[in-house]
Design an enzyme around this catalytic site. Structure first.
Site, mmCIF file in Angstrom:
data_model
loop_
_atom_site.group_PDB
_atom_site.id
_atom_site.type_symbol
_atom_site.label_atom_id
_atom_site.label_comp_id
_atom_site.label_asym_id
_atom_site.label_seq_id
_atom_site.Cartn_x
_atom_site.Cartn_y
_atom_site.Cartn_z
ATOM 1 N N LYS A 13 0.833 -1.212 0.000
ATOM 2 C CA LYS A 13 0.000 0.000 0.000
ATOM 3 C C LYS A 13 0.866 1.260 0.000
ATOM 4 O O LYS A 13 0.608 2.189 -0.762
ATOM 5 C CB LYS A 13 -0.920 0.032 1.241
ATOM 6 C CG LYS A 13 -1.859 -1.169 1.340
ATOM 7 C CD LYS A 13 -2.828 -1.049 2.510
ATOM 8 C CE LYS A 13 -2.189 -1.052 3.893
ATOM 9 N NZ LYS A 13 -1.571 -2.338 4.288
ATOM 10 N N ARG A 86 -9.296 0.829 9.288
ATOM 11 C CA ARG A 86 -8.904 -0.540 9.606
ATOM 12 C C ARG A 86 -9.990 -1.264 10.409
ATOM 13 O O ARG A 86 -9.811 -2.436 10.738
ATOM 14 C CB ARG A 86 -7.629 -0.518 10.441
ATOM 15 C CG ARG A 86 -6.331 -0.804 9.650
ATOM 16 C CD ARG A 86 -5.210 -0.739 10.658
ATOM 17 N NE ARG A 86 -3.982 -1.359 10.324
ATOM 18 C CZ ARG A 86 -2.942 -0.757 9.751
ATOM 19 N NH1 ARG A 86 -3.015 0.480 9.341
ATOM 20 N NH2 ARG A 86 -1.806 -1.423 9.593
ATOM 21 N N ARG A 125 11.833 -5.614 4.271
ATOM 22 C CA ARG A 125 11.695 -4.229 3.820
ATOM 23 C C ARG A 125 12.470 -3.204 4.654
ATOM 24 O O ARG A 125 12.757 -3.410 5.824
ATOM 25 C CB ARG A 125 10.228 -3.839 3.673
ATOM 26 C CG ARG A 125 9.503 -3.581 4.953
ATOM 27 C CD ARG A 125 8.067 -3.182 4.639
ATOM 28 N NE ARG A 125 7.279 -3.085 5.834
ATOM 29 C CZ ARG A 125 5.980 -2.838 5.841
ATOM 30 N NH1 ARG A 125 5.328 -2.686 4.708
ATOM 31 N NH2 ARG A 125 5.334 -2.757 6.972
ATOM 32 N N ARG A 158 14.626 0.231 9.387
ATOM 33 C CA ARG A 158 13.708 -0.908 9.372
ATOM 34 C C ARG A 158 12.733 -0.685 10.510
ATOM 35 O O ARG A 158 13.112 -0.212 11.575
ATOM 36 C CB ARG A 158 14.462 -2.223 9.535
ATOM 37 C CG ARG A 158 15.389 -2.477 8.337
ATOM 38 C CD ARG A 158 15.859 -3.908 8.230
ATOM 39 N NE ARG A 158 16.875 -4.022 7.195
ATOM 40 C CZ ARG A 158 16.662 -4.517 5.963
ATOM 41 N NH1 ARG A 158 15.481 -4.990 5.631
ATOM 42 N NH2 ARG A 158 17.643 -4.560 5.085
ATOM 43 N N ARG A 170 -0.248 -8.611 13.633
ATOM 44 C CA ARG A 170 -0.798 -7.653 12.664
ATOM 45 C C ARG A 170 -1.692 -8.350 11.640
ATOM 46 O O ARG A 170 -2.728 -7.824 11.244
ATOM 47 C CB ARG A 170 0.346 -6.903 11.968
ATOM 48 C CG ARG A 170 0.944 -5.835 12.880
ATOM 49 C CD ARG A 170 2.373 -5.522 12.514
ATOM 50 N NE ARG A 170 2.507 -4.828 11.255
ATOM 51 C CZ ARG A 170 3.645 -4.758 10.567
ATOM 52 N NH1 ARG A 170 4.727 -5.354 11.013
ATOM 53 N NH2 ARG A 170 3.692 -4.103 9.443
HETATM 54 P P1 AMP Z 1 1.022 0.600 9.190
HETATM 55 O O1 AMP Z 1 2.177 1.504 8.963
HETATM 56 O O2 AMP Z 1 -0.203 1.006 8.412
HETATM 57 O O3 AMP Z 1 1.377 -0.851 8.986
HETATM 58 O O4 AMP Z 1 0.619 0.749 10.739
HETATM 59 C C1 AMP Z 1 1.537 0.434 11.765
HETATM 60 C C2 AMP Z 1 0.807 0.286 13.087
HETATM 61 O O5 AMP Z 1 0.166 1.519 13.429
HETATM 62 C C3 AMP Z 1 -0.318 -0.740 13.103
HETATM 63 O O6 AMP Z 1 0.155 -2.058 13.335
HETATM 64 C C4 AMP Z 1 -1.176 -0.214 14.240
HETATM 65 O O7 AMP Z 1 -0.592 -0.490 15.496
HETATM 66 C C5 AMP Z 1 -1.097 1.283 14.030
HETATM 67 N N1 AMP Z 1 -2.149 1.780 13.079
HETATM 68 C C6 AMP Z 1 -1.949 2.359 11.885
HETATM 69 N N2 AMP Z 1 -3.107 2.708 11.303
HETATM 70 C C7 AMP Z 1 -4.083 2.329 12.169
HETATM 71 C C8 AMP Z 1 -5.501 2.391 12.136
HETATM 72 N N3 AMP Z 1 -6.166 2.915 11.086
HETATM 73 N N4 AMP Z 1 -6.185 1.912 13.217
HETATM 74 C C9 AMP Z 1 -5.542 1.392 14.275
HETATM 75 N N5 AMP Z 1 -4.201 1.279 14.360
HETATM 76 C C10 AMP Z 1 -3.473 1.739 13.312
#
Ligand code: AMP
Length: 213
Positions: A13, A86, A125, A158, A170
């Site tokens: 994404k 989410r 990554r 990282r 996750r």
């Molecule tokens: P991401 O960079 O999108 O993979 O997000 C990293 C982490 O941030 C996730 O594993 C969650 O802990 C938190 N996070 C990011 N976006 C959300 C969201 N929309 N709702 C809840 N937690 C989020």
């Protein structure tokens, strides 16, 4: 045009959002990036979310909806929602927020990938510490001279949560709380599937076809 990029962690994404930012002048709204910024700058909210993020769990709807509200109220259009919504509550809130600022959601692009691939992608990554360009040891390695192709910087990061244990959490969070959004947006007639397994340009082509349709 406002779109959501929907898919499990590691689906690509962020990489695809950056291509849309560069190619179409859209604005990426990544709640993950906003939360990492809050964490790195040591704000109260950053301290609250740090452990939750490190474990791979979701932070509260209230926090992320607040972050998105702030951005939308700041004006502009052409948003790419990356990693948001989410949960179903976040999806409802996004619909309300867009209506409040007189905007619509045009497409929800769901990226189709398989789980085995995700583990490999995520543990491989890295991102540029300066501009955030995304690299991957397998598909897009950091150049041999150790400098970022986008900005020339030579420090790479990282993510603390890109390890197998938090990835398992996750993925489970994704399947329990986020994957119901597929049905939600399908029922609204907004869902578009794009194969997410090809190389970066192929996936970008699939997304472009949806956006231009
Ligand atoms: P991401 O960079 O999108 O993979 O997000 C990293 C982490 O941030 C996730 O594993 C969650 O802990 C938190 N996070 C990011 N976006 C959300 C969201 N929309 N709702 C809840 N937690 C989020």
């Amino acid at each position: 045009m406002n779109i959501i990029l929907l898919g499990p962690p590691g689906a690509g994404k962020g990489t695809q959002a950056r291509i849309l930012v560069d190619g179409r002048g859209m604005t990426q709204l990544s709640t993950g990036d906003m939360l990492r910024e809050a964490k790195d700058s040591g704000t109260e909210m950053g301290k609250v979310v740090a452990d939750v993020m490190a474990r791979g769990e979701l932070v509260t709807d209230e926090i992320v909806i607040g972050l998105i509200r702030e951005k939308l109220e700041g004006g502009g259009t052409g948003f790419i929602f990356d990693g948001f919504p989410r949960t179903l509550a976040q999806a409802d809130a996004l619909g309300d927020l867009l209506a409040e600022v007189g905007q619509t959601l045009d497409h929800v692009v769901a990226m189709e990938v398989n789980d085995d691939e995700l583990v490999t992608r995520i543990t491989a990554r890295a991102t540029c510490g300066m501009c955030g360009e995304v690299y991957n040891d397998i598909t897009k390695p950091i150049p041999a001279d150790g400098t970022c192709t986008n900005c020339g910087a030579s420090s790479f990061k990282r993510r603390a949560d890109d390890n197998e244990e938090s990835l398992r959490t996750r993925l489970m969070e994704y399947y329990k709380k986020t994957s119901p959004l597929i049905g939600y947006y399908h029922a609204k007639g907004q869902l578009r599937w794009v194969p997410g397994l090809g190389d970066i340009d192929e996936v970008a082509g699939g997304i472009a076809a949806v956006l231009d349709s």
